[in-house]
Design a protein around this motif. Structure first.
Motif, mmCIF file in Angstrom:
data_model
loop_
_atom_site.group_PDB
_atom_site.id
_atom_site.type_symbol
_atom_site.label_atom_id
_atom_site.label_comp_id
_atom_site.label_asym_id
_atom_site.label_seq_id
_atom_site.Cartn_x
_atom_site.Cartn_y
_atom_site.Cartn_z
ATOM 1 N N CYS A 36 0.655 -1.170 0.029
ATOM 2 C CA CYS A 36 -0.148 -0.119 -0.090
ATOM 3 C C CYS A 36 0.885 1.274 -0.039
ATOM 4 C CB CYS A 36 -0.925 -0.081 1.221
ATOM 5 S SG CYS A 36 -0.146 0.002 2.968
ATOM 6 N N ASP A 37 0.379 2.224 -0.239
ATOM 7 C CA ASP A 37 1.102 3.728 -0.358
ATOM 8 C C ASP A 37 -0.262 4.635 -0.089
ATOM 9 O OD1 ASP A 37 2.277 5.919 -0.819
ATOM 10 O OD2 ASP A 37 2.543 5.717 -2.826
ATOM 11 N N ILE A 38 -0.247 4.811 1.128
ATOM 12 C CA ILE A 38 -1.503 5.556 1.641
ATOM 13 C C ILE A 38 -1.180 7.000 2.106
ATOM 14 C CG2 ILE A 38 -3.433 5.787 3.086
ATOM 15 C CD1 ILE A 38 -3.489 3.100 1.532
ATOM 16 N N THR A 40 -3.650 10.456 3.402
ATOM 17 C CA THR A 40 -4.785 11.187 3.201
ATOM 18 C C THR A 40 -4.710 12.254 4.047
ATOM 19 O OG1 THR A 40 -5.526 9.973 5.244
ATOM 20 C CG2 THR A 40 -5.806 8.873 3.298
ATOM 21 N N GLY A 41 -3.572 12.669 4.719
ATOM 22 C CA GLY A 41 -3.722 13.623 5.687
ATOM 23 C C GLY A 41 -4.319 13.404 7.037
ATOM 24 N N ILE A 42 -4.991 12.128 7.060
ATOM 25 C CA ILE A 42 -5.495 11.638 8.547
ATOM 26 C C ILE A 42 -4.841 10.650 8.804
ATOM 27 C CG2 ILE A 42 -7.737 11.151 9.498
ATOM 28 C CD1 ILE A 42 -9.163 12.386 7.019
ATOM 29 N N GLY A 43 -3.960 10.755 9.804
ATOM 30 C CA GLY A 43 -3.096 9.612 10.350
ATOM 31 C C GLY A 43 -3.635 8.576 10.777
ATOM 32 N N PHE A 44 -4.904 8.681 11.539
ATOM 33 C CA PHE A 44 -5.335 7.412 11.946
ATOM 34 C C PHE A 44 -6.125 6.682 10.673
ATOM 35 C CE2 PHE A 44 -9.091 5.067 13.493
ATOM 36 C CZ PHE A 44 -8.453 4.205 14.485
ATOM 37 N N LEU A 45 -6.643 7.406 9.582
ATOM 38 C CA LEU A 45 -7.243 6.714 8.507
ATOM 39 C C LEU A 45 -6.150 5.976 7.754
ATOM 40 C CD1 LEU A 45 -9.775 6.126 6.959
ATOM 41 C CD2 LEU A 45 -9.573 8.233 5.800
ATOM 42 N N ASP A 46 -4.994 6.645 7.654
ATOM 43 C CA ASP A 46 -3.814 5.963 6.817
ATOM 44 C C ASP A 46 -3.701 4.798 7.384
ATOM 45 O OD1 ASP A 46 -3.798 8.361 5.439
ATOM 46 O OD2 ASP A 46 -1.985 8.835 6.270
ATOM 47 N N HIS A 47 -3.531 4.707 8.964
ATOM 48 C CA HIS A 47 -3.512 3.414 9.327
ATOM 49 C C HIS A 47 -4.489 2.152 9.351
ATOM 50 C CE1 HIS A 47 -2.388 0.571 12.590
ATOM 51 N NE2 HIS A 47 -3.037 1.056 13.529
ATOM 52 N N MET A 48 -5.666 2.690 9.049
ATOM 53 C CA MET A 48 -6.744 1.783 8.988
ATOM 54 C C MET A 48 -6.661 1.292 7.487
ATOM 55 S SD MET A 48 -8.282 1.482 11.790
ATOM 56 C CE MET A 48 -6.705 1.401 12.534
ATOM 57 N N LEU A 49 -6.607 2.230 6.491
ATOM 58 C CA LEU A 49 -6.163 1.701 5.053
ATOM 59 C C LEU A 49 -5.249 0.873 4.912
ATOM 60 C CD1 LEU A 49 -7.267 5.091 3.354
ATOM 61 C CD2 LEU A 49 -9.184 3.078 3.588
ATOM 62 N N THR A 50 -4.093 0.996 5.553
ATOM 63 C CA THR A 50 -2.925 0.268 5.492
ATOM 64 C C THR A 50 -3.288 -1.171 5.989
ATOM 65 O OG1 THR A 50 -1.311 1.925 5.929
ATOM 66 C CG2 THR A 50 -0.448 -0.454 6.472
ATOM 67 N N LEU A 51 -4.200 -1.302 6.970
ATOM 68 C CA LEU A 51 -4.542 -2.451 7.699
ATOM 69 C C LEU A 51 -5.479 -3.198 6.722
ATOM 70 C CD1 LEU A 51 -5.474 -1.691 11.422
ATOM 71 C CD2 LEU A 51 -3.272 -3.129 10.474
ATOM 72 N N LEU A 52 -6.201 -2.381 6.015
ATOM 73 C CA LEU A 52 -7.217 -3.038 5.112
ATOM 74 C C LEU A 52 -6.615 -3.633 3.825
ATOM 75 C CD1 LEU A 52 -9.981 -3.084 3.692
ATOM 76 C CD2 LEU A 52 -9.858 -1.003 2.748
ATOM 77 N N ALA A 53 -5.597 -2.940 3.185
ATOM 78 C CA ALA A 53 -4.721 -3.418 2.216
ATOM 79 C C ALA A 53 -3.979 -4.891 2.895
ATOM 80 C CB ALA A 53 -3.752 -2.410 1.928
ATOM 81 N N LEU A 60 -2.939 -1.375 -2.699
ATOM 82 C CA LEU A 60 -4.006 -0.004 -2.540
ATOM 83 C C LEU A 60 -3.190 1.060 -2.634
ATOM 84 C CD1 LEU A 60 -6.806 0.790 -2.221
ATOM 85 C CD2 LEU A 60 -6.382 0.598 0.462
ATOM 86 N N THR A 61 -3.426 2.015 -3.226
ATOM 87 C CA THR A 61 -2.978 3.213 -3.237
ATOM 88 C C THR A 61 -3.931 4.260 -3.191
ATOM 89 O OG1 THR A 61 -1.082 2.904 -4.918
ATOM 90 C CG2 THR A 61 -1.778 5.339 -4.561
ATOM 91 N N VAL A 62 -3.907 5.006 -1.980
ATOM 92 C CA VAL A 62 -4.886 6.296 -1.658
ATOM 93 C C VAL A 62 -4.327 7.499 -1.376
ATOM 94 C CG1 VAL A 62 -6.607 7.006 -0.233
ATOM 95 C CG2 VAL A 62 -6.514 4.448 -0.722
#
Length: 203
Positions: A36-38, A40-53, A60-62
């Motif tokens: 993944c390469d995340i 979003t400017g929102i650190g916690f969401l970056d963490h969650m999307l990393t886990l999602l990938a 996943l790139t967001v």
């Protein structure tokens, strides 16, 4: 090259969305390695999307820029919209997939479940009471809105519930992990499935 290999090679999508409030880009490959390469400017969401990938095995790139000076609402919701659209496009006609996915995830004191169906009929049941606080600059009440956006724009029937838990970080993380594993299960290609997994012949 067999049919399964062909399916795997084409199960990817890249979607971009630009509004007056946000600029979002999502690229995903369903049959990946969890790379993944995340940002979003929102650190916690970056963490969650990393886990999602990681737990869905999607690459996943967001990339997101949003009006975070207001709050996290527009950015989180719009990422959910674009992620849902990307999932829908990557799945294509859904031929050969399991269709259904279900997973329980324990995380310390928390137990969460995600149960889903790539039905083409968008619906969200969100049975989780999450205290309305901030985790960094992430508004925890946006968790439900994120998954609603994913479900509505993917055409996904999604049921999420938290059976118990007290740590807010653990609760949200368990939800994302359960969702990731359920997606991996439902999107998996099975050579026994001829066409789509529906008596109607279409999803």
């Amino acid at each position: 090259m067999n049919k399964s290999t062909e399916t795997k090679k084409t199960r990817c999508a890249e979607i971009k969305r630009k509004t007056a409030e946000t600029q979002i880009s999502v690229k995903l490959t369903l049959d990946g390695e969890g790379i993944c390469d995340i940002a979003t400017g929102i650190g916690f969401l970056d963490h969650m999307l990393t886990l999602l990938a990681k737990h869905s095995f999607m690459d996943l790139t967001v990339k997101a820029k949003g009006d975070l000076e207001v709050d996290s609402h527009h950015t989180v919701e719009d990422i959910g919209i674009v992620l849902g659209e990307a999932l829908r496009e990557a799945l294509g006609d859904k031929a050969g997939i399991h269709r259904y996915g279900n997973c329980f995830i324990p995380m310390d004191e928390t137990l969460a479940q995600a149960c889903l169906d790539f039905s083409g009929r968008p619906f969200l049941v969100f049975g989780a009471e999450i205290p309305k606080i901030k985790l960094g600059n992430y508004d925890t009440e946006m968790t439900e809105e994120f998954f609603r956006a994913v479900a509505m724009h993917c055409g996904l029937t999604l049921h999420i519930r938290v059976l118990y838990g007290s740590n807010v970080h653990h609760i949200i993380e368990a939800i994302f992990k359960a969702f990731a594993r359920a997606v991996a299960q439902a999107a998996a290609v099975d050579p026994r499935v001829k066409g789509v997994m529906s008596s109607k012949g279409v999803l």
